[in-house]
Design a protein around this motif. Structure first.
Motif, PDB file in Angstrom:
ATOM      1  N   LYS A   2       0.826  -1.217   0.000  1.00  0.00           N
ATOM      2  CA  LYS A   2       0.000   0.000   0.000  1.00  0.00           C
ATOM      3  C   LYS A   2       0.856   1.261   0.000  1.00  0.00           C
ATOM      4  N   CYS A   3       0.283   2.327  -0.563  1.00  0.00           N
ATOM      5  CA  CYS A   3       0.965   3.633  -0.565  1.00  0.00           C
ATOM      6  C   CYS A   3       1.092   4.116   0.882  1.00  0.00           C
ATOM      7  N   VAL A   4       2.309   4.541   1.266  1.00  0.00           N
ATOM      8  CA  VAL A   4       2.507   4.968   2.654  1.00  0.00           C
ATOM      9  C   VAL A   4       1.791   6.296   2.940  1.00  0.00           C
ATOM     10  N   LEU A  21       4.591   3.826  -3.072  1.00  0.00           N
ATOM     11  CA  LEU A  21       3.681   4.933  -3.358  1.00  0.00           C
ATOM     12  C   LEU A  21       2.674   4.561  -4.443  1.00  0.00           C
ATOM     13  N   CYS A  22       1.492   5.173  -4.377  1.00  0.00           N
ATOM     14  CA  CYS A  22       0.508   5.017  -5.450  1.00  0.00           C
ATOM     15  C   CYS A  22       0.937   5.918  -6.613  1.00  0.00           C
ATOM     16  N   LYS A  23       0.260   5.786  -7.736  1.00  0.00           N
ATOM     17  CA  LYS A  23       0.645   6.551  -8.923  1.00  0.00           C
ATOM     18  C   LYS A  23       0.671   8.066  -8.647  1.00  0.00           C
ATOM     19  N   ASP A  24      -0.399   8.578  -8.076  1.00  0.00           N
ATOM     20  CA  ASP A  24      -0.478  10.030  -7.877  1.00  0.00           C
ATOM     21  C   ASP A  24       0.613  10.537  -6.937  1.00  0.00           C
ATOM     22  N   HIS A  25       0.831   9.809  -5.857  1.00  0.00           N
ATOM     23  CA  HIS A  25       1.845  10.274  -4.903  1.00  0.00           C
ATOM     24  C   HIS A  25       3.252  10.120  -5.471  1.00  0.00           C
ATOM     25  N   PHE A  26       3.457   9.078  -6.296  1.00  0.00           N
ATOM     26  CA  PHE A  26       4.780   8.911  -6.927  1.00  0.00           C
ATOM     27  C   PHE A  26       5.037  10.058  -7.910  1.00  0.00           C
TER      28      PHE A  26
HETATM   29 ZN    ZN Z   1      -0.986   7.491  -2.368  1.00  0.00          ZN
END
Ligand code: ZN
Ligand code: Q46
Ligand code: ZN
Length: 307
Positions: A2-4, A21-26
Motif C-alpha cells: 500500500k501507498c505509505v 507509493l501510489c501513482k499520484d503520490h509517486f
Molecule cells: Zn498514495
C-alpha cells in the motif's frame, strides 16, 4: 503493498528508499525530490534561463517535464547526430523531442551535426579515426562542444542534463576502478563554469534511480525512445551498470550510498589537493572561442577542419 501516504494500492515499491507509493503520490514525489536536489546543490533558481539537453530518451524528456511542472523556464536542445543503426535512431529520437515540445508548448532548439559541419557523427568518426573504434569519443567531444556553444550563445544561465543515479554511479565506478583523480574531482551534481567561455552544467536527476525515472516516464505517459543508441552496446558504462544492479539486488540502497558517500568525502576534502592540471594552460580556441588546453585550436575544431 500500500501507498505509505494514502493507503491505496501502491504503483511502485522503492526498496532502496523503503517507500511504496501510489501513482499520484509517486508522480508528486519525483518532482519534489528533484526540487530538493536543485536547492541542495544550488543548481539554479526560478529566475534563471535553463537549457535542457534532450536526447529523446526517458531521462531527459522526463527532466524537461519535471522542470516545466516545477515552474522553471526551460528550453530544450536536441543534437542531431545522424546515427541510423538500422532503427532510424536519430530521426526517431528527434521526432519524439519535437512532439514533446509541441504538445507541452515548449521551445526546442535543434542543431544538426551533419547540416552544420558537413558530416554526421558516423562520417566524422570514419574520417578521423577510420572507423576502427566506436564513434563515441567523436560523439562525446561534439556533443560537449555544441551543448556549451548553444547555452553560451543562447544566453542561458545553465545547461541541465538528464543523468540519473545509475549513470552517475557507473561513471563513478569506472573512475574509481581506474583511480582517475582528475575525473573524480570534477564529478558531481554541478560542474561550475570555472573556465572562461564555459557554461555551468547541472544534473538535477543525479540522485534518482534509473528504474524510478522509467516508471515516471511511463506513468506520466511520456513517449520516449526505448532503444539505446546502437553504439552503446558493449560499452563500459552498460557493463558497470549491470555490476551495480547485481549489487543493488542483494543490497538495496547500495547505489545511492555509493554516490552520496562519495559526494560527502569530496565535501570533506578528499580531493582538495587535486588541482586541475590543465587549468593554467587554458586559452580561448582561436576558431570557436571555447577554452582549450591544446596548443592552437581546440580538439573539436581540429577534428572538423577538413585536411
Ligand atoms: Zn498514495
Ligand atoms: S556517445 Fe556513443 Fe552515446 Fe554518441 S555514439 Fe551513441 S553511444 S550517442 S551516450
Ligand atoms: Zn575550437
Amino acid at each position: 503493498m500500500k501507498c505509505v501516504k494514502c493507503g491505496q494500492k501502491a504503483a511502485i515499491n522503492m526498496r532502496h528508499h523503503k517507500l511504496a507509493l501510489c501513482k499520484d503520490h509517486f508522480l508528486e514525489w519525483i518532482p519534489a525530490q528533484t526540487q530538493r536536489f536543485i536547492e541542495k546543490y544550488r543548481m539554479f533558481s526560478l529566475q534563471d534561463k535553463v537549457l535542457v539537453a534532450v536526447s529523446g530518451g526517458k531521462d531527459s524528456l522526463s527532466l524537461w517535464d519535471i522542470l516545466q511542472r516545477l515552474g522553471y523556464q526551460a528550453d530544450g536542445l536536441y543534437i542531431g547526430l545522424g546515427i541510423d543503426g538500422g532503427i532510424g535512431y536519430s530521426n526517431e529520437s528527434q521526432r519524439l523531442c519535437e512532439e514533446f515540445a509541441k504538445s507541452h508548448g515548449l521551445r526546442l532548439r535543434v542543431v544538426s551535426v551533419g547540416a552544420e559541419f558537413g558530416e554526421t557523427i558516423p562520417e566524422l568518426s570514419l574520417r578521423t579515426i577510420r572507423g576502427k573504434e566506436k564513434p563515441c569519443a567523436v560523439c562525446g567531444l561534439t556533443k560537449r562542444h555544441i551543448m556549451n556553444r548553444a547555452a553560451r550563445d543562447g544566453g542561458y544561465d545553465v545547461l541541465a542534463t538528464g543523468h540519473n543515479l545509475d549513470d552517475e554511479t557507473a561513471t563513478l565506478l569506472g573512475n574509481t576502478l581506474n583511480w582517475i583523480p582528475g575525473y573524480l574531482v570534477r564529478q558531481g551534481p554541478v560542474l561550475e563554469a570555472d573556465k572562461p567561455g564555459l557554461v555551468r552544467k547541472v544534473k538535477p536527476l543525479c540522485r534518482i534511480y534509473e528504474r524510478d525515472m522509467a516508471a515516471y516516464a511511463i506513468l506520466r505517459g511520456i513517449e520516449y525512445i526505448y532503444e539505446e543508441c546502437p553504439h552503446a552496446v558493449g560499452s563500459n558504462s552498460i557493463f558497470y551498470k549491470e555490476l551495480l544492479n547485481n549489487l543493488e539486488a542483494e543490497r538495496p540502497g547500495a547505489k545511492i550510498n555509493f554516490y552520496v558517500a562519495f559526494l560527502q568525502a569530496k565535501e570533506n576534502g578528499l580531493f582538495a589537493a587535486q588541482a586541475d592540471p590543465d587549468l593554467d594552460k587554458l586559452h580561448a580556441c582561436p576558431s570557436c572561442g571555447q577554452p582549450t588546453s591544446a596548443p592552437g585550436m581546440c580538439a573539436f575544431c581540429r577534428m572538423t577542419a577538413k585536411a
